[in-house]
Scaffold this motif. Structure first.
Motif, PDB file in Angstrom:
ATOM      1  N   TYR A 143     -12.164 -11.378   2.989  1.00 20.44           N
ATOM      2  CA  TYR A 143     -11.644 -11.952   4.234  1.00 20.44           C
ATOM      3  C   TYR A 143     -10.321 -12.630   3.904  1.00 20.44           C
ATOM      4  CZ  TYR A 143     -11.043 -15.348   8.038  1.00 20.44           C
ATOM      5  OH  TYR A 143     -10.542 -16.104   9.067  1.00 20.44           O
ATOM      6  N   GLU A 189      -5.760 -12.273  10.650  1.00 20.07           N
ATOM      7  CA  GLU A 189      -7.067 -12.203   9.993  1.00 20.07           C
ATOM      8  C   GLU A 189      -7.356 -10.747   9.662  1.00 20.07           C
ATOM      9  OE1 GLU A 189     -10.221 -15.181  11.540  1.00 20.07           O
ATOM     10  OE2 GLU A 189      -9.181 -14.394  13.313  1.00 20.07           O
ATOM     11  N   ALA A 209     -11.966  -5.076  10.429  1.00 20.15           N
ATOM     12  CA  ALA A 209     -11.466  -5.850  11.570  1.00 20.15           C
ATOM     13  C   ALA A 209     -10.131  -6.469  11.181  1.00 20.15           C
ATOM     14  CB  ALA A 209     -12.458  -6.941  11.974  1.00 20.15           C
ATOM     15  N   ARG A 211      -6.529  -8.603  13.117  1.00 20.85           N
ATOM     16  CA  ARG A 211      -5.839  -9.104  14.309  1.00 20.85           C
ATOM     17  C   ARG A 211      -4.681  -9.984  13.870  1.00 20.85           C
ATOM     18  NH1 ARG A 211      -7.463 -14.502  15.444  1.00 20.85           N
ATOM     19  NH2 ARG A 211      -6.745 -14.289  17.591  1.00 20.85           N
ATOM     20  N   ARG A 392     -11.519  -5.705  17.863  1.00 23.00           N
ATOM     21  CA  ARG A 392     -12.849  -6.285  17.751  1.00 23.00           C
ATOM     22  C   ARG A 392     -13.019  -7.430  18.752  1.00 23.00           C
ATOM     23  NH1 ARG A 392     -15.642  -2.318  15.376  1.00 23.00           N
ATOM     24  NH2 ARG A 392     -15.030  -1.956  13.200  1.00 23.00           N
ATOM     25  N   SER A 394     -14.607 -11.076  20.295  1.00 20.99           N
ATOM     26  CA  SER A 394     -14.735 -12.438  19.758  1.00 20.99           C
ATOM     27  C   SER A 394     -16.080 -12.625  19.073  1.00 20.99           C
ATOM     28  CB  SER A 394     -14.575 -13.457  20.884  1.00 20.99           C
ATOM     29  OG  SER A 394     -13.307 -13.343  21.497  1.00 20.99           O
ATOM     30  N   TRP A 397     -15.955 -11.081  15.609  1.00 21.49           N
ATOM     31  CA  TRP A 397     -15.209 -11.920  14.676  1.00 21.49           C
ATOM     32  C   TRP A 397     -16.021 -13.146  14.273  1.00 21.49           C
ATOM     33  CZ3 TRP A 397     -11.345 -11.019  11.635  1.00 21.49           C
ATOM     34  CH2 TRP A 397     -10.427 -10.028  11.943  1.00 21.49           C
ATOM     35  N   ARG A 401     -16.462 -13.369  10.150  1.00 18.57           N
ATOM     36  CA  ARG A 401     -15.602 -14.315   9.426  1.00 18.57           C
ATOM     37  C   ARG A 401     -16.395 -15.022   8.335  1.00 18.57           C
ATOM     38  NH1 ARG A 401     -13.623 -15.968  14.643  1.00 18.57           N
ATOM     39  NH2 ARG A 401     -11.464 -15.233  14.952  1.00 18.57           N
TER      40      ARG A 401
END
Length: 824
Positions: A143, A189, A209, A211, A392, A394, A397, A401
Motif C-alpha cells: 500500500y 493511493e 486499486a 486513485r 474502486r 469507497s 478502499w 487500505r
C-alpha cells in the motif's frame, strides 16, 4: 588520468553473487571411546548461528548465514575447527579429542579496530544474505500513499483576503513536522501485488486499486507502486532525484562515512545494536543518521537518515528516509514499512512557496520462495491493472487500505475543486501552461505559439506567425491544429495543418495516427531539436546568417504503435517537395550529356516510406492524451530504421533505400556522475539528390544542442555511408566540490566529445550536382570536444567547444554555447 579514473570506477563496483543455503549435518562422538556425545555446542566461526547435538549425538544446521568454518566444543574436550563448503549440503562427523589438564598462557590485548568498524564489516559480509534479491522468489501486497503539500506558508498567506473567503482552504491547512503550515493539494493511493523471481530476474506488479486526488492525468498511476518507488538500502548506490547517493551499507561505505556504535536495545524482541553514521566530508552525496542492526544475522532492523548538508543537489532542501524491516520467514528479512519526506524549495531561506513530497508505504502478506508458473511473469506490461482498479468504491478502499485516511486527506478532492472554480487560480494555471507550451487555452481551443510569433531570416526578412489547436476539452481522441505565417520580403504565406488521432487511449498500448500537411521555409541539416527558422528564440541567438534556406512542401500520414512492453513500431509515408528560394545560395543543377552544361532544377520531389523498430527494455512514459514523456530506461535504446524512396510515385524523382542503426544509453556511473553515449551507423543505396542523403546536423546558434555538432556549419558534410558517435559525462560535484570556494555555488563539470565519418559517392551527382560548400571527410573524421560548467544559478550551462579536425582557415576553432534547463 584516464587510467586512474577507470581504476577508481572499477574499485567502486562490487562483484554480483547470490547466496544460497548451506546445510551441514552429522554425528559427534568421543575421540577415545567412540561413544555418542549429546549437547555438544556446534556453531559457525565468527557467527551466532549454531545448535547443539541431540540425545543421540546428531546435529543439523541449515542457514543462509554460514561461514567457512564450524566450531565443536564441549566441557572436557578440545575445541575442534573444521572447514566446510558454503552453499552446499554436506555431512561432517566429528570425534572430539579429550582435553588434557595443562593450561597455556593467556594474553589479553586491545582490539585492533573500533567496535563500530567490526560491526559494519559484519553487516557488509552478510548483506548479500540479507538482501531480498538472494531469494528464488517473493511476493507481497503493498500500500503506497503519496501526498504533495504546498509548504512555506506563513501568516501572510492566511491573512490574504482571498484565502480568508475560502473557509474550505483554511480548514485543510495542516502542520508539517517543522511546525509551519502546509496545504495538501495532491494525494495518491495505490494498492498492488508485487512479484519477483530470480534466474532469470523478472518483476511484475498488479495494481488492484489506485486513485489520485487533485490531479487529472491518470497515466501517472503506474509509477506510484513498488516497481518505480523501490529504494533498496543494500545497494551500493541509491538513485534519488537523478543523483547517485552512496549507501551507508555500500561495500566501500567506510571511505565516505564515520560510524559510531552508540547503543543496544531490544526492538520487536530482537536484540539490536545502534550504529550511527555521518559523512567524512561535506558536499558528497551521502546521508547522516542511524541504523539498528540485529545481533545475530547482522541484518538491518531499522534505518533512519537525512541527506547530508551541502550535497550538490538543487531544490531539495531536505530528504528523510525511514525503513523498518522484519523477519517474515526464518532468516528472511524484508522491508515492511517505509517513509520518505522531501522538502522542495528554490532555496533554503526563500519566501517563495515550495512543496513537501511525502510517501508512506506498508507491505504485508509475504510469500517467500513460492514461485508462480513461468508464464505468469511473462507480460506485455511491467505494471498491470485489474479491471476496475481506477474506479474502486469507497467501501472497497475502506477494506483494502492498510491504514485509514486523516480528515484532511479525505477532503483534498473537494478543496482542489473549489480552488479550480476561482478566476485567479484558473488564470494562474493558464499562464503556467503558456510558459511551458507556448499556447494559451480558451476553452476548447488553444492559441499560440508564443515561441514563433515573429522571426527574421534572409528570405523573409521579418516574419509573423500564428498557430491554433484544439484542447483536451474539445476531445480526448482527436486533436486538430493549424498554423499560418507571412514573410514581408518574399510576400508568401506559409501554412500547415495537423490531425492526431489517439486510436486506443490506453497508455500501455498506445496507438497514435497522424495526418499532416505543411508548406514552409526550412534549413536542411538542422537538428530536429533546434529552434526552427520561424522561432523567435532562434532569431536572437544565431551565430551566422541562414543563407541556405529552401521552400519545403510536405504531406503524409504515419502510425506509431506500442506492440509490446519494450517495443514501439512506426510506419509512415511522406511526399516532400524542395524548391530553392529567390535568395538561395546556389541554383539546383543537374548535369547534361554536354560537358559543362547543366539543367536548372526548379523542384525536387521524393516519396518516402519509413519503417522503424525501437526497443528500450523497461522504458516507461508519463502520458497525456496526445503527448508523452519518456522516463529513460537504464538499458541502451536500440533503433532500426529503413526509408524507401519510391520513384514516379506522386512525382518522385528517384529510387533509393536508407538503412540506419541508432544506439543510445544514459547511465549513472556512481560517484563519477552520469554518462550519455551513443552511435549512429547508416548506409544509403541507389541515387538521390544530396538533400535526401545523410546531412550531418550542424549548429549556427549560440544555443547548445546535445544531438548536433555545435561547431559544424549547416550542409558542411553530406554522406551516403556514415558513422557518428558521441559521449558526454556529467561529473556532478566530483571535481568542483573539492574547491572550497566553488562548493557553495554547487557548480558541476561536464565534458563531451562527438565525431562523424563518412563517404559520399559521385554517383549521386547524376541526380544533382554537389555545391562547392559540401566537403568530403577524406581519411580524417570530424571531431569536436567540449568542457563546460553546468548548474549555474541552478539552471544554466555554458560550454567551450573546440573543433579538433577539419578546421576552417581564418575562423576560430573555438566557440561558446549555452542552454538552460531545470535539473536536480
Amino acid at each position: 588520468m584516464r587510467i586512474l579514473l577507470l581504476l577508481l570506477l572499477l574499485s567502486t563496483v562490487s562483484p554480483i553473487s547470490w547466496s544460497q543455503k548451506t546445510k551441514v549435518f552429522g554425528t559427534v562422538t568421543d575421540g577415545l571411546s567412540g561413544e555418542i556425545l549429546p549437547f555438544v555446542k556446534v556453531r559457525f566461526l565468527n557467527s551466532k548461528i549454531g545448535t547443539i547435538t541431540d540425545s543421540i549425538g546428531n546435529y543439523e544446521l541449515d542457514t543462509y548465514y554460514a561461514t567457512d568454518t564450524l566450531l565443536f566444543y564441549y566441557i572436557g574436550y578440545i575445541t575442534v575447527k573444521k572447514f566446510i563448503v558454503k552453499d552446499q549440503e554436506q555431512r561432517l562427523d566429528i570425534a572430539l579429542p579429550v582435553a588434557k589438564a595443562d593450561f597455556e598462557e593467556v594474553v589479553v590485548q586491545a582490539p585492533d579496530e573500533w567496535p563500530s568498524t567490526t560491526l559494519h564489516k559484519k553487516v557488509i559480509a552478510n548483506k548479500i544474505i540479507n538482501n531480498k534479491e538472494k531469494l528464488e522468489s517473493y511476493e507481497y501486497e503493498v500500500y503506497n500513499k503519496v501526498q504533495v503539500d504546498v509548504n512555506n506558508i506563513g501568516e501572510k498567506f492566511k491573512n490574504l483576503e482571498l484565502v480568508k473567503r475560502l473557509d474550505l482552504v483554511m480548514d485543510y491547512l495542516d502542520s508539517s513536522d517543522s511546525g509551519r503550515s502546509v496545504l495538501p493539494v495532491i494525494l495518491s493511493e495505490n494498492v498492488s501485488d508485487f512479484y519477483f523471481r530470480n534466474n532469470p530476474k523478472m518483476k511484475k506488479e498488479v495494481v488492484k486499486a489506485t486513485r489520485i486526488s487533485g490531479m487529472e492525468n491518470i497515466t501517472i498511476n503506474q509509477f506510484l507502486g513498488d516497481m518505480y518507488l523501490d529504494v533498496n538500502i543494500y545497494d551500493n548506490y541509491l538513485s534519488l532525484f537523478n543523483k547517485s547517493f552512496i549507501s551507508p551499507v555500500a561495500n566501500f561505505a567506510r571511505n565516505y562515512y564515520k560510524f559510531y556504535l552508540t547503543d543496544s536495545a531490544f526492538i520487536d524482541n530482537k536484540y539490536c545494536f545502534q550504529l550511527k553514521f555521518k559523512p567524512k566530508r561535506s558536499g558528497e552525496a551521502t546521508f547522516q543518521g542511524e541504523m539498528w542492526i540485529h545481533d545475530t544475522t547482522y541484518a538491518i532492523k531499522q534505518f533512519k537518515a537525512n541527506i547530508s548538508p551541502w550535497v550538490n543537489i538543487n531544490y531539495v532542501q531536505d530528504l528523510y528516509i525511514e525503513h523498518h524491516f522484519n523477519q517474515v520467514a526464518p532468516e528472511v528479512w524484508m522491508l515492511t514499512s517505509e517513509r520518505m519526506i522531501a522538502d522542495l524549495k528554490l532555496t533554503k531561506k526563500t519566501k517563495v512557496y515550495g512543496f513537501y513530497g511525502r510517501r508512506h508505504s506498508t507491505r504485508t502478506n509475504y510469500k517467500i520462495n513460492k514461485k508462480q508458473e513461468d508464464e505468469f511473469y511473462r507480460s506485455d506490461n511491467t505494471v498491470e491493472f485489474e479491471e476496475g482498479a481506477l474506479n474502486r468504491t469507497s467501501e472497497y478502499w475502506a477494506n483494502i487500505r492498510h491504514e485509514p485516511l486523516s480528515s484532511q486527506e479525505k477532503g483534498i478532492d473537494k478543496m482542489v475543486d473549489s480552488l479550480n472554480n476561482l478566476r485567479f487560480f484558473k488564470s494562474l494555471k493558464n499562464v503556467l501552461y503558456l510558459a511551458t507550451t507556448g499556447y494559451y487555452p480558451f476553452g476548447k481551443i488553444e492559441l499560440g505559439s508564443a515561441f514563433s510569433l515573429f522571426s527574421v531570416n534572409q528570405v523573409e526578412q521579418l516574419r509573423f506567425g500564428l498557430a491554433l489547436r484544439t484542447s483536451n476539452e474539445f476531445s480526448h481522441r482527436i486533436e486538430l491544429g493549424g498554423n499560418l505565417a507571412y514573410g514581408l520580403r518574399d510576400e508568401k504565406f506559409k501554412y500547415g495543418g495537423l490531425i492526431r488521432v489517439n486510436v486506443t487511449q490506453k497508455p500501455k498500448k498506445r496507438t497514435m495516427l497522424r495526418f499532416y500537411y505543411n508548406y514552409d521555409i526550412e534549413q536542411i541539416g538542422q537538428s530536429p531539436s533546434a529552434a526552427s527558422v520561424a522561432s523567435t528564440f532562434g532569431t536572437l541567438l544565431r551565430t551566422g546568417p541562414l543563407d541556405k534556406l529552401t521552400y519545403v512542401q510536405r504531406y503524409g500520414v504515419d502510425l506509431e504503435k506500442d506492440v509490446a512492453k519494450d517495443i514501439i513500431l512506426f510506419a509512415g509515408f511522406e511526399n516532400r517537395q524542395i524548391s530553392p528560394t529567390n535568395v538561395s545560395f546556389q541554383n539546383y543543377l543537374r548535369p547534361t550529356n554536354l560537358p559543362g552544361v547543366y539543367d536548372t532544377i526548379n523542384k525536387l520531389t521524393t516519396s518516402e516510406i519509413t519503417m522503424r523498430f525501437r526497443w528500450a527494455k523497461n522504458e516507461e512514459f508519463v502520458s497525456g492524451y496526445f503527448d508523452r514523456t519518456s522516463i529513460r530506461s537504464k538499458y541502451p535504446v536500440l533503433c532500426l530504421q529503413t526509408v524507401l524512396g519510391v520513384k514516379d510515385f506522386l512525382g518522385a524523382d528517384n529510387n533509393y533505400q536508407k538503412f540506419e542503426l541508432i544506439v543510445e544509453h544514459r547511465t549513472p556511473v556512481g560517484i563519477l556522475g552520469r554518462m550519455n553515449y551513443g552511435l549512429n551507423i547508416g548506409y544509403i543505396n541507389g541515387n538521390a539528390a544530396y538533400p535526401f542523403l545523410k546531412v550531418h546536423e550542424g549548429n549556427q546558434s549560440y544555443w547548445l544542442l546535445t544531438n548536433a555538432f555545435n561547431k559544424m556549419n549547416f550542409l558542411e558534410f553530406v554522406s551516403d555511408k556514415y558513422l557518428t558517435a558521441f559521449i558526454e559525462n556529467h561529473w556532478d560535484g566530483f571535481f568542483l566540490d573539492s574547491a572550497p570556494l566553488l562548493k557553495k555555488l554547487k557548480l558541476r563539470l561536464v565534458t563531451s566529445a562527438r565525431m562523424a565519418y563518412g563517404t559520399l559517392s559521385n554517383r549521386h551527382e547524376q541526380v544533382m550536382v554537389f555545391p562547392s560548400f559540401i566537403k568530403q571527410f577524406g581519411r580524417i573524421p570530424y571531431v569536436e570536444s567540449s568542457v563546460g560548467i553546468e548548474n549555474i544559478l541552478k539552471i544554466g550551462r555554458v560550454d567551450l567547444f573546440c573543433r579538433l579536425t577539419h578546421r576552417i582557415p581564418g575562423e576560430s576553432p573555438y566557440g561558446v554555447r549555452f542552454r538552460y534547463y531545470i535539473n536536480f
